[in-house]
Design a protein around this motif. Structure first.
Motif, PDB file in Angstrom:
ATOM      1  N   CYS A 331       5.523  14.502  18.317  1.00 19.65           N
ATOM      2  CA  CYS A 331       4.146  14.491  18.027  1.00 19.65           C
ATOM      3  C   CYS A 331       3.037  15.261  18.203  1.00 19.65           C
ATOM      4  O   CYS A 331       2.424  15.290  17.835  1.00 19.65           O
ATOM      5  CB  CYS A 331       4.628  12.994  17.964  1.00 19.65           C
ATOM      6  SG  CYS A 331       5.105  12.121  17.316  1.00 19.65           S
ATOM      7  N   VAL A 332       3.725  15.574  19.444  1.00 20.71           N
ATOM      8  CA  VAL A 332       2.347  16.627  20.232  1.00 20.71           C
ATOM      9  C   VAL A 332       2.154  17.920  19.685  1.00 20.71           C
ATOM     10  O   VAL A 332       1.315  18.076  19.581  1.00 20.71           O
ATOM     11  CB  VAL A 332       1.905  16.660  22.258  1.00 20.71           C
ATOM     12  CG1 VAL A 332       1.920  17.573  22.711  1.00 20.71           C
ATOM     13  CG2 VAL A 332       2.491  15.124  22.638  1.00 20.71           C
ATOM     14  N   PHE A 338      -3.920  19.244  21.394  1.00 17.27           N
ATOM     15  CA  PHE A 338      -2.675  19.563  22.782  1.00 17.27           C
ATOM     16  C   PHE A 338      -2.081  20.335  22.425  1.00 17.27           C
ATOM     17  O   PHE A 338      -1.468  21.225  21.761  1.00 17.27           O
ATOM     18  CB  PHE A 338      -2.088  18.442  22.649  1.00 17.27           C
ATOM     19  CG  PHE A 338      -3.149  16.904  23.217  1.00 17.27           C
ATOM     20  CD1 PHE A 338      -2.932  16.409  23.632  1.00 17.27           C
ATOM     21  CD2 PHE A 338      -3.898  16.418  21.655  1.00 17.27           C
ATOM     22  CE1 PHE A 338      -3.170  14.638  24.587  1.00 17.27           C
ATOM     23  CE2 PHE A 338      -3.907  14.857  21.626  1.00 17.27           C
ATOM     24  CZ  PHE A 338      -4.282  14.510  22.839  1.00 17.27           C
ATOM     25  N   GLU A 339      -1.014  20.653  24.003  1.00 15.42           N
ATOM     26  CA  GLU A 339      -0.261  22.091  23.366  1.00 15.42           C
ATOM     27  C   GLU A 339       0.790  21.470  25.021  1.00 15.42           C
ATOM     28  O   GLU A 339       0.365  20.750  25.446  1.00 15.42           O
ATOM     29  CB  GLU A 339      -0.421  23.090  24.095  1.00 15.42           C
ATOM     30  CG  GLU A 339      -1.169  22.997  26.022  1.00 15.42           C
ATOM     31  CD  GLU A 339      -1.676  24.405  26.426  1.00 15.42           C
ATOM     32  OE1 GLU A 339      -1.391  25.612  25.359  1.00 15.42           O
ATOM     33  OE2 GLU A 339      -2.158  24.618  27.662  1.00 15.42           O
ATOM     34  N   ILE A 340       1.659  22.184  24.413  1.00 15.48           N
ATOM     35  CA  ILE A 340       3.432  21.594  25.433  1.00 15.48           C
ATOM     36  C   ILE A 340       2.890  22.456  26.164  1.00 15.48           C
ATOM     37  O   ILE A 340       3.264  23.972  25.935  1.00 15.48           O
ATOM     38  CB  ILE A 340       4.930  21.627  24.662  1.00 15.48           C
ATOM     39  CG1 ILE A 340       4.459  20.678  23.479  1.00 15.48           C
ATOM     40  CG2 ILE A 340       5.700  21.149  25.414  1.00 15.48           C
ATOM     41  CD1 ILE A 340       4.251  19.464  23.780  1.00 15.48           C
ATOM     42  N   VAL A 341       3.024  21.978  27.716  1.00 14.75           N
ATOM     43  CA  VAL A 341       2.965  22.644  28.783  1.00 14.75           C
ATOM     44  C   VAL A 341       4.594  23.797  29.490  1.00 14.75           C
ATOM     45  O   VAL A 341       4.440  24.606  29.552  1.00 14.75           O
ATOM     46  CB  VAL A 341       2.475  22.704  30.059  1.00 14.75           C
ATOM     47  CG1 VAL A 341       2.227  23.300  31.047  1.00 14.75           C
ATOM     48  CG2 VAL A 341       0.914  21.758  29.392  1.00 14.75           C
ATOM     49  N   LEU A 416      -2.939   7.866  22.868  1.00 14.66           N
ATOM     50  CA  LEU A 416      -3.003   8.933  23.604  1.00 14.66           C
ATOM     51  C   LEU A 416      -4.429   9.606  22.560  1.00 14.66           C
ATOM     52  O   LEU A 416      -5.542  10.728  23.273  1.00 14.66           O
ATOM     53  CB  LEU A 416      -1.965  10.001  24.055  1.00 14.66           C
ATOM     54  CG  LEU A 416      -1.881   9.933  24.922  1.00 14.66           C
ATOM     55  CD1 LEU A 416      -0.071  10.102  25.376  1.00 14.66           C
ATOM     56  CD2 LEU A 416      -2.388  10.262  26.596  1.00 14.66           C
ATOM     57  N   GLN A 417      -3.474   9.309  21.444  1.00 13.88           N
ATOM     58  CA  GLN A 417      -4.943  10.566  20.521  1.00 13.88           C
ATOM     59  C   GLN A 417      -6.061   9.664  20.334  1.00 13.88           C
ATOM     60  O   GLN A 417      -6.826   9.782  20.241  1.00 13.88           O
ATOM     61  CB  GLN A 417      -4.132  10.411  19.068  1.00 13.88           C
ATOM     62  CG  GLN A 417      -3.365  11.376  18.727  1.00 13.88           C
ATOM     63  CD  GLN A 417      -2.348  11.104  17.578  1.00 13.88           C
ATOM     64  OE1 GLN A 417      -2.644  10.083  17.136  1.00 13.88           O
ATOM     65  NE2 GLN A 417      -2.636  12.231  16.943  1.00 13.88           N
ATOM     66  N   ASP A 418      -6.495   8.103  20.399  1.00 16.55           N
ATOM     67  CA  ASP A 418      -7.342   7.538  20.449  1.00 16.55           C
ATOM     68  C   ASP A 418      -8.761   8.559  21.497  1.00 16.55           C
ATOM     69  O   ASP A 418      -9.553   8.126  21.497  1.00 16.55           O
ATOM     70  CB  ASP A 418      -7.552   6.009  20.697  1.00 16.55           C
ATOM     71  CG  ASP A 418      -6.821   5.560  18.926  1.00 16.55           C
ATOM     72  OD1 ASP A 418      -6.962   6.491  18.125  1.00 16.55           O
ATOM     73  OD2 ASP A 418      -6.137   4.234  18.771  1.00 16.55           O
ATOM     74  N   PRO A 440      -7.812   8.884  10.878  1.00 11.94           N
ATOM     75  CA  PRO A 440      -6.422   7.876  10.813  1.00 11.94           C
ATOM     76  C   PRO A 440      -5.716   9.354  11.419  1.00 11.94           C
ATOM     77  O   PRO A 440      -6.038   9.941  12.429  1.00 11.94           O
ATOM     78  CB  PRO A 440      -6.247   8.370   9.306  1.00 11.94           C
ATOM     79  CG  PRO A 440      -8.061   8.403   8.589  1.00 11.94           C
ATOM     80  CD  PRO A 440      -8.922   8.733   9.636  1.00 11.94           C
ATOM     81  N   ILE A 441      -4.578   8.423  12.166  1.00  8.79           N
ATOM     82  CA  ILE A 441      -3.384   9.765  12.728  1.00  8.79           C
ATOM     83  C   ILE A 441      -3.014  10.466  11.890  1.00  8.79           C
ATOM     84  O   ILE A 441      -2.629  10.466  10.887  1.00  8.79           O
ATOM     85  CB  ILE A 441      -2.290   8.152  12.843  1.00  8.79           C
ATOM     86  CG1 ILE A 441      -2.625   7.421  14.019  1.00  8.79           C
ATOM     87  CG2 ILE A 441      -1.374   9.545  13.187  1.00  8.79           C
ATOM     88  CD1 ILE A 441      -1.568   6.472  14.659  1.00  8.79           C
ATOM     89  N   GLY A 442      -2.583  11.732  12.058  1.00  4.20           N
ATOM     90  CA  GLY A 442      -2.328  12.741  11.507  1.00  4.20           C
ATOM     91  C   GLY A 442      -3.694  13.924  11.152  1.00  4.20           C
ATOM     92  O   GLY A 442      -3.408  14.750  10.226  1.00  4.20           O
ATOM     93  N   PHE A 443      -5.190  12.917  11.319  1.00 10.39           N
ATOM     94  CA  PHE A 443      -6.564  13.802  10.127  1.00 10.39           C
ATOM     95  C   PHE A 443      -6.343  15.386  11.692  1.00 10.39           C
ATOM     96  O   PHE A 443      -6.547  16.550  10.451  1.00 10.39           O
ATOM     97  CB  PHE A 443      -7.581  13.167  10.750  1.00 10.39           C
ATOM     98  CG  PHE A 443      -8.463  13.486  10.605  1.00 10.39           C
ATOM     99  CD1 PHE A 443      -8.850  14.640  11.288  1.00 10.39           C
ATOM    100  CD2 PHE A 443      -9.700  13.614   9.477  1.00 10.39           C
ATOM    101  CE1 PHE A 443     -10.546  15.235  11.183  1.00 10.39           C
ATOM    102  CE2 PHE A 443     -10.290  14.334   9.373  1.00 10.39           C
ATOM    103  CZ  PHE A 443     -10.829  15.081  10.088  1.00 10.39           C
ATOM    104  N   PHE A 444      -6.117  15.428  12.310  1.00 10.84           N
ATOM    105  CA  PHE A 444      -5.780  16.368  13.108  1.00 10.84           C
ATOM    106  C   PHE A 444      -4.833  17.651  12.955  1.00 10.84           C
ATOM    107  O   PHE A 444      -4.538  18.558  13.524  1.00 10.84           O
ATOM    108  CB  PHE A 444      -6.103  16.168  14.194  1.00 10.84           C
ATOM    109  CG  PHE A 444      -7.360  15.745  14.598  1.00 10.84           C
ATOM    110  CD1 PHE A 444      -7.596  14.839  15.306  1.00 10.84           C
ATOM    111  CD2 PHE A 444      -8.922  16.703  15.585  1.00 10.84           C
ATOM    112  CE1 PHE A 444      -9.142  13.752  15.943  1.00 10.84           C
ATOM    113  CE2 PHE A 444      -9.721  16.103  15.514  1.00 10.84           C
ATOM    114  CZ  PHE A 444     -10.104  14.613  15.571  1.00 10.84           C
TER     115      PHE A 444
END
Length: 456
Positions: A331-332, A338-341, A416-418, A440-444
């Motif tokens: 999801c991230v 976002f990025e995975i660190v 987290l997205q909101d 909406p979720i998935g927009f980005f």
């Protein structure tokens, strides 16, 4: 009393068993663990030596042998040899007692006056319990080497850096005596290269301790046992059954290859505790394997967990959490904000919110993620924590509560997205350039290629 608990106690409780608890590392509770705790409280014995309650000592030896075999620990760690297992209150106690044993073993060879020359090694990702153990054991603060790690090794301890540090210390007359490796560090759940570190410790006559407080549980699954490769060369090994193994707090399992090293360091023998069985060395007295004298009947709850759930159910429980963490990671990865660190190995995901393109300063990025953490936790719907990796303020989400399901992960990700949308868009909203509701979720994620979401 019930009204007082509901009105005065529960409002101030952080609910570690909530399916929305993703902070720190888990502290599992279960029916089996709870029943064992009740039985222990009912019996209410103080099992400091075998004679005070033989069943308590013998059951502890048996269940730690069971667990050791599940982890495929070497025979030397089992009670049939010169070593064995003991339940400590925490990993902090475990590392302290083995550090004391290693210290005294070294001082017997080089003389007590050399205490100021003893040096301990770990990494900047090693749990702070090691530093506290050094303080208690009288190791000079400047002789506690927490060696730097970085993303080039996924924040694992580099054997080359360890070797260099040891060689330098020997050259200036210091005495390296203790090295700590970790399987599942607190910040990012990375795994140190145990075999290489063990080889270094052995060649320098050092005690090698492995801290697997969190991730050790996962290693009962064959596909994760590889992370313990090299433990056969260690002097001691620790995992917390009370973290991720459905055993109520406290239950920290410690195994050592040489029980006499602990006993020589921690044993006391006052007249009022003497008895025939102990004097004849026919039994194990766990008072000599720990800091306090008294001890609870903690093996009961671990015994019940192992018997009532069984190996297959425990393995599936752990695998489910790891799969949920993988789902969250996907999801991230599908959201370019976002990025995975750090790479995910178990059920911890380390990630952060990226700042706007024109504001990539680390300090600004850190403030943004700190604000996101506070905003998310302030909703009361999710609880996560943070760490710092390479100077980056990093968010941690660890799946480990017994009741967590995929729908809870979805809900956490939505929060987290909101909150991220609100933080990133608030300056533009003030200028009237953007609507005040999130898309909406998935927009980005439109047009962003990532691993497809796993199916239920």
């Amino acid at each position: 009393m019930v009204v007082d608990v509901q009105s005065k106690i529960l409002p101030g409780v952080t609910h570690w068993q909530s399916p929305n608890f993703y902070a720190y590392y888990p502290a599992n509770s279960s029916v089996a663990g709870f029943l064992g705790e009740i039985l222990s409280a009912g019996i209410n014995m103080v099992g400091f030596s075998w004679i005070t309650s033989p069943a308590a000592t013998e059951l502890e030896m048996i269940v730690l042998d069971w667990l050791g075999k599940l982890l495929k620990l070497p025979q030397e760690f089992l009670s049939s040899g010169h070593g064995g297992g003991v339940i400590q209150g925490s990993a902090s106690e475990a590392v302290l007692v083995v550090l004391l044993a290693a210290r005294d073993k070294t001082l017997r060879m080089v003389g007590k006056s050399a205490l100021g020359k003893l040096v301990v090694y770990g990494s900047d990702q090693t749990h702070s319990a090691l530093q506290k153990a050094c303080q208690i054991a009288g190791i000079h603060p400047e002789n506690c080497r927490l060696l730097k790690t970085d993303s080039s090794t996924d924040y694992a301890l580099s054997p080359e850096i360890v070797s260099e540090a040891i060689s330098h210390d020997i050259s200036i007359g210091l005495i390296p005596f203790f090295l700590c490796g970790t399987v599942g560090t607190t910040s990012s759940a990375t795994v140190d290269p145990l075999y290489s570190l063990a080889k270094i410790a052995k060649s320098n006559g050092m005690w090698f301790h492995v801290d697997a407080a969190y991730a050790g549980s996962a290693c009962i699954c064959p596909e994760y046992r590889k992370y313990l490769d090299g433990v056969e060369e260690a002097d001691s090994f620790n995992m917390n059954a009370h973290k991720w193994f459905l055993t109520n707090f406290d239950c920290s399992a410690l195994w050592v290859k040489d029980r006499n090293a602990l006993i020589q360091s921690l044993s006391t023998n006052p007249e009022f505790l003497k008895n025939k069985a102990s004097q004849a060395n026919l039994v194990v007295d766990y008072k000599d394997w720990q800091i306090p004298l008294g001890r609870r009947f903690r093996s009961l709850k671990l015994w019940m967990v192992l018997r009532l759930y069984g190996v297959e159910n425990l393995q599936n429980y752990l695998r489910n959490h790891i799969e949920l963490a993988r789902y969250f990671q996907v999801c991230v990865g599908q959201d370019p904000r976002f990025e995975i660190v750090a790479p995910r190995k178990f059920s911890l995901v380390c990630f952060r919110l990226l700042p706007p393109v024109d504001d990539n300063e680390t300090r600004g990025s850190n403030k943004l993620n700190q604000d996101l953490l506070e905003a998310v936790n302030s909703t009361g719907r999710v609880f996560i924590t943070h760490t710092a990796l390479s100077g980056m303020y990093t968010l941690r989400l660890v799946v480990g509560a017994p009741l967590t399901e995929r729908r809870h992960i979805d809900a956490a990700w939505k929060v987290l997205q909101d909150e991220a949308f609100t933080l990133l868009c608030s300056p533009l909203q003030e200028n009237g350039n953007l609507p005040k509701s999130p898309p909406p979720i998935g927009f980005f994620g439109n047009g962003f290629k990532a691993e497809p979401l796993p199916q239920k």
